[in-house]
Design a protein around this motif. Structure first.
Motif, PDB file in Angstrom:
ATOM      1  N   TYR A 115       0.830  -1.196   0.000  1.00  0.00           N
ATOM      2  CA  TYR A 115       0.000   0.000   0.000  1.00  0.00           C
ATOM      3  C   TYR A 115       0.869   1.253   0.000  1.00  0.00           C
ATOM      4  O   TYR A 115       2.013   1.216   0.448  1.00  0.00           O
ATOM      5  CB  TYR A 115      -0.887   0.026   1.253  1.00  0.00           C
ATOM      6  CG  TYR A 115      -1.706  -1.222   1.421  1.00  0.00           C
ATOM      7  CD1 TYR A 115      -2.908  -1.379   0.734  1.00  0.00           C
ATOM      8  CD2 TYR A 115      -1.280  -2.256   2.246  1.00  0.00           C
ATOM      9  CE1 TYR A 115      -3.671  -2.532   0.884  1.00  0.00           C
ATOM     10  CE2 TYR A 115      -2.030  -3.414   2.395  1.00  0.00           C
ATOM     11  CZ  TYR A 115      -3.220  -3.551   1.711  1.00  0.00           C
ATOM     12  OH  TYR A 115      -3.970  -4.691   1.849  1.00  0.00           O
ATOM     13  N   LYS A 158       1.124   4.983   8.418  1.00  0.00           N
ATOM     14  CA  LYS A 158      -0.218   5.005   7.833  1.00  0.00           C
ATOM     15  C   LYS A 158      -0.136   4.379   6.449  1.00  0.00           C
ATOM     16  O   LYS A 158       0.693   4.773   5.628  1.00  0.00           O
ATOM     17  CB  LYS A 158      -0.704   6.444   7.746  1.00  0.00           C
ATOM     18  CG  LYS A 158      -2.092   6.633   7.214  1.00  0.00           C
ATOM     19  CD  LYS A 158      -2.451   8.114   7.379  1.00  0.00           C
ATOM     20  CE  LYS A 158      -3.561   8.558   6.498  1.00  0.00           C
ATOM     21  NZ  LYS A 158      -3.828   9.993   6.639  1.00  0.00           N
ATOM     22  N   CYS A 185      -2.541   3.244   2.999  1.00  0.00           N
ATOM     23  CA  CYS A 185      -3.820   3.573   2.374  1.00  0.00           C
ATOM     24  C   CYS A 185      -4.017   2.827   1.053  1.00  0.00           C
ATOM     25  O   CYS A 185      -3.071   2.608   0.308  1.00  0.00           O
ATOM     26  CB  CYS A 185      -3.904   5.069   2.072  1.00  0.00           C
ATOM     27  SG  CYS A 185      -3.776   6.130   3.507  1.00  0.00           S
ATOM     28  N   LYS A 189      -5.633   6.079  -1.340  1.00  0.00           N
ATOM     29  CA  LYS A 189      -5.680   7.261  -0.466  1.00  0.00           C
ATOM     30  C   LYS A 189      -7.079   7.528   0.091  1.00  0.00           C
ATOM     31  O   LYS A 189      -7.413   8.640   0.474  1.00  0.00           O
ATOM     32  CB  LYS A 189      -5.133   8.494  -1.171  1.00  0.00           C
ATOM     33  CG  LYS A 189      -3.675   8.341  -1.536  1.00  0.00           C
ATOM     34  CD  LYS A 189      -3.079   9.608  -2.043  1.00  0.00           C
ATOM     35  CE  LYS A 189      -1.623   9.351  -2.367  1.00  0.00           C
ATOM     36  NZ  LYS A 189      -0.892  10.530  -2.664  1.00  0.00           N
ATOM     37  N   CYS A 216      -7.700   4.074   4.862  1.00  0.00           N
ATOM     38  CA  CYS A 216      -6.389   4.095   5.501  1.00  0.00           C
ATOM     39  C   CYS A 216      -6.443   3.432   6.875  1.00  0.00           C
ATOM     40  O   CYS A 216      -7.470   3.459   7.549  1.00  0.00           O
ATOM     41  CB  CYS A 216      -5.901   5.532   5.669  1.00  0.00           C
ATOM     42  SG  CYS A 216      -5.721   6.431   4.115  1.00  0.00           S
ATOM     43  N   SER A 245      -3.820   3.119  10.454  1.00  0.00           N
ATOM     44  CA  SER A 245      -2.624   3.663  11.098  1.00  0.00           C
ATOM     45  C   SER A 245      -2.193   2.784  12.257  1.00  0.00           C
ATOM     46  O   SER A 245      -3.014   2.110  12.872  1.00  0.00           O
ATOM     47  CB  SER A 245      -2.898   5.075  11.625  1.00  0.00           C
ATOM     48  OG  SER A 245      -3.178   5.956  10.571  1.00  0.00           O
TER      49      SER A 245
END
Length: 112
Positions: free
Chosen positions: A82, A96, A98, A101, A104, A106
């Motif tokens: 990712y 993080k 995603c 985008k 996501c 974290s």
């Protein structure tokens, strides 16, 4: 000649200025309890698992400096990669990852 020796001795006594490592460099503990090592590699930084069932696997590559980085992170269980970002603040690394985008996740890793 004596004066030159004094100057050389004075210059030798000046401490050398060491370049500090970028704050991302070091060992970190994942949320699952595994140990990772982040080292310089290929003009950026690589994240390699040092413990756990995927020990030895590189799971990320990032570029940046001074606590802010962009790159790619791999989920070793799903073997999917990712887009990611990392920020380092003191002894905490916030990672993080995603998908497009939009979605996501974290994690925060403490420094070891």
């Amino acid at each position: 000649m004596k004066r030159m020796s004094i100057v050389i001795a004075a210059l030798a006594a000046i401490p050398t200025i060491a370049h500090a490592e970028d704050p991302i460099i070091g060992n970190w503990k994942t949320e699952l309890g595994d140990t990772t090592a982040i080292t310089s590699c290929g003009g950026g930084y690589c994240i390699t698992l040092k413990s756990g069932k995927h020990a030895g696997k590189q799971i990320g590559t990032f570029k940046g400096r001074d606590g802010s980085y962009e790159g790619r992170i791999t989920d070793p269980d799903a073997n999917k990669t990712y887009d990611g970002s990392v920020t380092v603040s003191g002894n905490a690394l916030k990672l993080k990852g995603c998908v497009l985008k939009v979605v996501c996740e974290s994690q925060t890793w403490p420094r070891l």
